[in-house]
Scaffold this active site. Structure first.
Site, short mmCIF file in Angstrom:
data_model
loop_
_atom_site.label_atom_id
_atom_site.label_comp_id
_atom_site.label_asym_id
_atom_site.label_seq_id
_atom_site.Cartn_x
_atom_site.Cartn_y
_atom_site.Cartn_z
N ARG A 95 0.84 -1.19 0.00
CA ARG A 95 0.00 0.00 0.00
C ARG A 95 0.88 1.26 0.00
NH1 ARG A 95 -5.14 1.56 -1.21
NH2 ARG A 95 -6.23 2.62 0.47
N THR A 370 -9.19 0.39 -9.64
CA THR A 370 -8.37 -0.66 -9.08
C THR A 370 -8.51 -1.86 -9.98
OG1 THR A 370 -8.85 0.24 -6.95
CG2 THR A 370 -8.22 -2.08 -6.98
N ASN A 390 -6.14 4.18 -7.17
CA ASN A 390 -7.36 4.73 -6.59
C ASN A 390 -8.32 5.12 -7.71
OD1 ASN A 390 -9.17 5.27 -4.62
ND2 ASN A 390 -8.41 7.30 -4.14
N GLY A 463 -13.64 0.19 -5.07
CA GLY A 463 -13.65 1.02 -3.86
C GLY A 463 -14.42 0.33 -2.75
#
Ligand code: DON
Length: 560
Positions: A95, A370, A390, A463
């Site tokens: 991440r 994504t 994102n 998301g």
């Protein structure tokens, strides 16, 4: 009447998805299911060269950075769950991290209001990318073939180009105005002479150079030297926060996965800083207290139970989950069967308003484009990987001279408690901004096992809708015994506590079901596409892998 409308629904679905339905792929030796066919082929070639699933996952990861720039990336991050043939399960967190100069109120205007332009657009929106460190680290620990062979296909695809499929050409064209705002992005993703067309040769020379630097120098090819300098320089020139130290310090982390059990299947998924694993296991634990027969699929009763469970799960997500290196996440409590039983007892015939549900008061020591791909090899190693910038194409800024897009992942932080981000998610202290901290994610890569053998590998973009998309495919397979492609294809619903609104897909809610849900007290919200699953199932009776790519996207399952 109800049976008739259900029949109508099935007819519509099968006409709507005529090509994909039932078109799952079967193979004996291995399977790659990626959101874009060239990347799937790259992965299969690696498996055929006797590479393992980890090698293939690394190669696919780099290939997607070239062939699927909307979400495949070098300038973003992601999460992976890995199962090894020797029984080991591990997860990899690559991440993005907040820059070291980040601070809690960095996205608030003078009057204290949240300014989403800063968290979504421009260099201020970017976290320190993790993908390159993650893929290199994964290969160092578990890879079999030499690294340079795994990144070479991506270099070739960037340097020599590939022919644009129709959907990719259209995707570039529809983002033209956005790409025009950044000179480097404009140069690559728009065409002087008008629009991209199907079949255009798409070459990315600067990206090829960056990939070559990574091939020669490993992680240092990205986190120090020319590429890092370009990111720091361009960030600083444009109001961003990056410093050299951000890149020197970045590290991806192997973490113990989150585990659960659902009707005899073992769930292995992503721990924080993604909420995906916890929310999936918590949802399944709650739903295990109810039984759904095959005939009940799509009924108002089934959907009602899903919604009610999800309200409690997303309420807890908003308060209790964040980067575990910064916040004490009560994982064991949230995924315990006891806690799920308590919640299940609150679920009755009628909907409880979201405003009447609040996150559990746990006593603890305080101390959104994504994409997903799934890989399995002939030895039984498997990788479930979700990568992201994102938003679609991230912040739509290309690092000038390095040829890749930057993420806008900082929007996944809770910039102001109670104020929603782009996915309508609200958060609290657990997910507040701090230097070096990782923003909370909904990414849910999963590997499900039965008697220690792989059963299902899957994940999705979307998301906040990732968790619910993955959950419903798992339920379709385990509870409703659907074949994999049908489980992936059928319409899904989504509810995330706040807003108190039921999202559904086109053709997903027949009129009678909608009416019954309203009678039960639910608020019907908008129609939208919910997730894009890439899944693999292992049929141990036939000793065969089954692959299914979601017809909502343009991916492909390829086996050999
Ligand atoms: O990590 C997350 O939860 C989001 N940044 C994922 C974004 C996403 O899935 C957008 N795709 N449709």
């Amino acid at each position: 009447m109800r049976a008739f409308s259900r029949l109508l629904l099935f007819i519509i679905i099968f006409i709507y998805f005529p090509v994909q339905t039932g078109a799952q792929e079967y193979a004996k030796n291995g399977m790659v299911v990626a959101p874009e066919p060239i990347a799937s082929q790259v992965g299969i070639e690696i498996l055929k060269k006797d590479g393992n699933a980890i090698d293939a996952a690394v190669a696919v990861g780099f290939a997607l950075a070239v062939t699927y720039p909307t979400a495949g990336n070098l300038g973003g991050g992601g999460f992976m769950v890995i199962h090894l043939a020797d029984g080991t399960d591990v997860s990899l967190d690559f991440r993005e991290r907040a820059p070291l100069n980040a601070f809690k109120e960095m996205y608030l205007d003078e009057d204290g209001s949240f300014n989403s332009d800063l968290s979504l657009s421009g260099w201020t929106a970017s976290g320190v990318p993790g993908t390159v460190d993650g893929l290199v680290k994964l290969h160092n620990r578990y890879g079999k073939l030499p690294f340079n062979e795994l990144i070479q296909p991506a270099i070739d695809l960037a340097a020599k180009g590939f022919n644009l499929p129709f959907w990719q050409a259209e995707s570039f064209n529809s983002n033209r105005d956005e790409f025009f705002k950044n000179d480097a992005a404009k140069l690559i993703f728009t065409k002087e002479t008008g629009e991209f067309k199907i079949g255009d040769l798409f070459i990315q020379t600067d990206l090829a150079k960056t990939l070559k630097l990574i091939q020669q120098n490993g992680r240092e090819g990205f986190y120090s030297g020319r590429v890092a300098e370009l990111m720091v320089l361009q960030s600083q020139k444009n109001g961003g926060y990056f410093t050299k130290e951000d890149f020197e310090n970045y590290e991806s982390v192997f973490r113990e996965p989150v585990r659960g059990n659902y009707r005899g299947f073992e769930i292995v998924s992503m721990p924080p800083p993604s909420s995906g694993g916890i929310c999936l296991v918590q949802s399944l634990n709650i739903l295990e207290n109810f039984n759904f027969s095959k005939e009940e699929w799509g009924s108002s009763d089934y959907i009602h139970h899903l919604i009610e469970a999800l309200k409690y799960v997303y309420a807890d997500r908003s308060k209790h989950i964040g980067d575990p290196d910064y916040y004490n996440v009560p994982t064991d409590y949230l995924i315990s069967k006891e806690y799920a039983n308590e919640i299940s007892q609150k679920i009755g015939e009628h909907a409880v308003r979201s405003s009447e549900i609040s996150p559990s008061q746990i006593l603890i020591d305080e101390s959104e484009e994504t994409t997903h791909y799934s890989v399995v090899d002939r030895w039984g190693n498997a990788v479930s990987a979700t990568v992201t910038l994102n938003s679609s194409y991230g912040n739509k800024i290309v690092v000038d001279g390095a040829g890749f897009l930057m993420n806008n992942e900082m929007d996944d932080f809770s910039a102001k408690p109670g104020t929603p981000n782009q996915f309508g998610l609200i958060g609290s202290e657990a997910n507040s901004i701090a230097p070096g901290k990782r923003m909370l994610s909904s990414i849910t890569p999963v590997i499900i096992k039965k008697n220690d053998e792989i059963f299902l590998i899957l994940g999705s973009p979307g998301g906040s809708k990732i968790i619910t998309s993955v959950l419903q495919v798992v339920l379709n397979v385990i509870d409703f015994k659907m074949n994999l492609q049908t489980a992936v294809n059928l319409p899904r619903i989504h509810h995330q506590w706040l807003p108190d609104s039921l999202y559904s897909e086109e053709f997903g809610l027949p009129e009678d079901v909608k009416t019954e849900l309203i009678q039960k007290g639910h608020f019907i919200g908008s129609e939208t596409v919910l997730g894009r699953i890439q899944a693999i199932m292992y049929n141990n009776k036939k000793n065969i892998y089954v692959g299914a790519s979601d017809p909502r996207g343009f991916g492909k399952a390829i086996g050999y």
